[in-house]
Design a protein around this motif. Sequence first.
Motif, PDB file in Angstrom:
ATOM      1  N   LEU A 475       0.835  -1.206   0.000  1.00 56.13           N
ATOM      2  CA  LEU A 475       0.000   0.000   0.000  1.00 56.13           C
ATOM      3  C   LEU A 475       0.867   1.253   0.000  1.00 56.13           C
ATOM      4  O   LEU A 475       0.551   2.240  -0.680  1.00 56.13           O
ATOM      5  CB  LEU A 475      -0.927  -0.008   1.222  1.00 56.13           C
ATOM      6  N   PHE A 476       1.972   1.220   0.736  1.00 54.78           N
ATOM      7  CA  PHE A 476       2.881   2.367   0.723  1.00 54.78           C
ATOM      8  C   PHE A 476       3.372   2.667  -0.691  1.00 54.78           C
ATOM      9  O   PHE A 476       3.467   3.834  -1.097  1.00 54.78           O
ATOM     10  CB  PHE A 476       4.081   2.104   1.639  1.00 54.78           C
ATOM     11  N   GLU A 477       3.716   1.627  -1.427  1.00 54.49           N
ATOM     12  CA  GLU A 477       4.197   1.833  -2.789  1.00 54.49           C
ATOM     13  C   GLU A 477       3.129   2.463  -3.666  1.00 54.49           C
ATOM     14  O   GLU A 477       3.417   3.299  -4.532  1.00 54.49           O
ATOM     15  CB  GLU A 477       4.656   0.501  -3.384  1.00 54.49           C
ATOM     16  N   LEU A 478       1.869   2.085  -3.458  1.00 53.07           N
ATOM     17  CA  LEU A 478       0.777   2.636  -4.265  1.00 53.07           C
ATOM     18  C   LEU A 478       0.533   4.109  -3.955  1.00 53.07           C
ATOM     19  O   LEU A 478       0.368   4.929  -4.864  1.00 53.07           O
ATOM     20  CB  LEU A 478      -0.506   1.827  -4.029  1.00 53.07           C
ATOM     21  N   VAL A 479       0.508   4.465  -2.659  1.00 50.16           N
ATOM     22  CA  VAL A 479       0.133   5.837  -2.303  1.00 50.16           C
ATOM     23  C   VAL A 479       1.264   6.820  -2.551  1.00 50.16           C
ATOM     24  O   VAL A 479       1.035   8.031  -2.591  1.00 50.16           O
ATOM     25  CB  VAL A 479      -0.336   5.925  -0.833  1.00 50.16           C
TER      26      VAL A 479
END
Length: 693
Positions: A475-479
């Motif tokens: 999720l960190f990579e997406l946001v």
Amino acid sequence: MTVSLIPEEDVETRRQGFQALSPRPWLRVEAGRALAGGRFVEIIYSASFWDIPVRPVFRFCLQDGLRETSREEAFIDRLAPGPVAGKGLWRGFVPENCDGLLISPTNRPGPFDFRILSIRAISLPEMFRGAWTRDPRRAGTALLRQLIGQRQKATAVLEGSSVLPLAQSRSWLAERVRPFEVGGLDHPRFDWNNGLTIHIVLSPGKGNKATLATSIEALRKQIYPLWTLTLLFPDGEDSGPLPASEDPRINVLARCLLPDLFATLPAADLVIEMEAGDEWMDHGLACFTEAAIRHPEVKLFYGDEENESGHVLLKPGWSPHFFANGPFLGRAFATRVESLRQSLQKDEGKDRELPAGSPFGRDWLHALSGAEILPLHRILLRRNDEGFPEEAVRLKEGEKVLAGRPAIVLPQENGLADELEERETNPSVMIILPVRDGAEKLSRSIASIYEHTAFDNYSILIVDDESVEDDTKHLFELVRKDRLISILHNPGGVGIAALCNAAAARRRADMIVFLDNGAEILDSDWLDRLLALAIQPDIGAIGVRLLTPSGAVLPSSFILGASPGQVEVAGTTCADDVPENRLWQARARRLHEAAAVGGGCFAVARRKFMLTGGFAPAPVLPPNLRESDLCLRLAAKGYRAILDPSIRLQLDAPRASSGSAGEEWFARQWFDVWRDDPCFHPGLVLDGALALG
């Protein structure tokens, strides 16, 4: 059995009573075997009516400085209910290795009078029987704890069972009221024959001859002799026959001449407005006088009330946002002549209609500083009605839309000025989300912010406290691809408080909002409302109403001194529509001051946050205490904590309990306010329920 009180620290013995030399005076209790360790006791105590009742601190000293659970302290402190009605009662457990008892009866330097009336041992069966009578659910919990060997937890539950619901205030009052002792505990501390005068204003048109005679008879019974009664009649109307006209203290005046009357009175005298049928307690006027002489800097004094059925109406500590926006101050209050004179001069030449129960305008009340107002926490007046009507609890319909940028939508009763209307710059908000894994919750929070936030000048900063789960890292990579979102990772070994401080320092903003992971937004104007409060010069932290998906209220403002942890006043959960509950119900539904806020959403102007140094990085505190500590440091610099229940957020559940972690440090650090929450009432228990101690 004779109980003696011996000065131990910061106390001197006077000819009558004691003299506190600091806000932390200590007396040693000498009671022989009555305080033997390892059993429950009942302690009944009394304070002078001239002393503002605070929660006495019972300090159980331990043998050889050893604590039952650790070696850090040589004592255990317990908070007892304030002797609001004259007497106080505490039932609790004396530690096994108790080596003596100290008591701190007051938190104000100066003269005080205090007495322990009795100490008696209570058997465990008697404690269980009493708990079962008052609260069968609590008694069952204590019994279960006892049977499975959790003795300390059972003891804590039993100690909390010595309470009565607020709706049973008549029974509570009957057990704690005491006779007035003018030659003993309640001896005058000033010369009453040469003191200030209390000027009482009454409009007979609101009652009849019988109710007027009742009020006058109660005044004649006052132990304080220097008072006058002015009966106000509308201009041009005949006053009719005057009851008790032979009394030189009673006179008649046309309403239009009231400003002229106050122009001739000494500025330090007191003014009271009452209604026909109201009865002041015999010591009521004397309580105002003793407080006014001792505290010349105070302009407004207010006390508690009893309604015509004998139910007790206890009022919270001063809250300008709450008291200035409704009839919640009641009728038991007095103000200085100089203050009322200023208020009347503003309307000179107008046909001014004095509001019932208040000779002041609301703006005047709202303008008073906290140092100019003193709650006496004594039952001083018996009203001629049932007290606060049910309609006073309900919120008014309609909203006030404040123009400008950003658009601020506020309930009318908040009474907030248009601080943002003429701003030259576009205010900004930084939303800080501390997380440790919990990717599903984090995605819900971010989506909710995007979908339900009308304010558009905000950014999101995720504070990653060493997350390890793959879902969270993904999720960190997406946001990271979102221009509004950035991430601050813990480099390792940095506490969450220091990490949040680093996040606040990383980017400039007018306001920062700390959100718990999983928080979801319910009102699209939430940031507008928070910002309108945060930029006010005297407001520090702001809390909101937190709800579960089922609509249950979660803690978002906290009572200092509560254990374990701190809990919110459950005013919104009072099922009984009784007079005792209504004032607290009204408070829970309106903008009001609190000692500490948080619980899942914590907003503050970034400048004020940085001025106090942010969250305390050491010691490591659980979230509620970390937020409470910051609220109190903000308050020390003059910034009040505010709860706005019209702003609603949703959380799946309350924060996980941290037990008693950090409580001892917090109690030592903030002892003077920890012992007696200035926004609460010393006669109420500290477990969050509206109950009497």
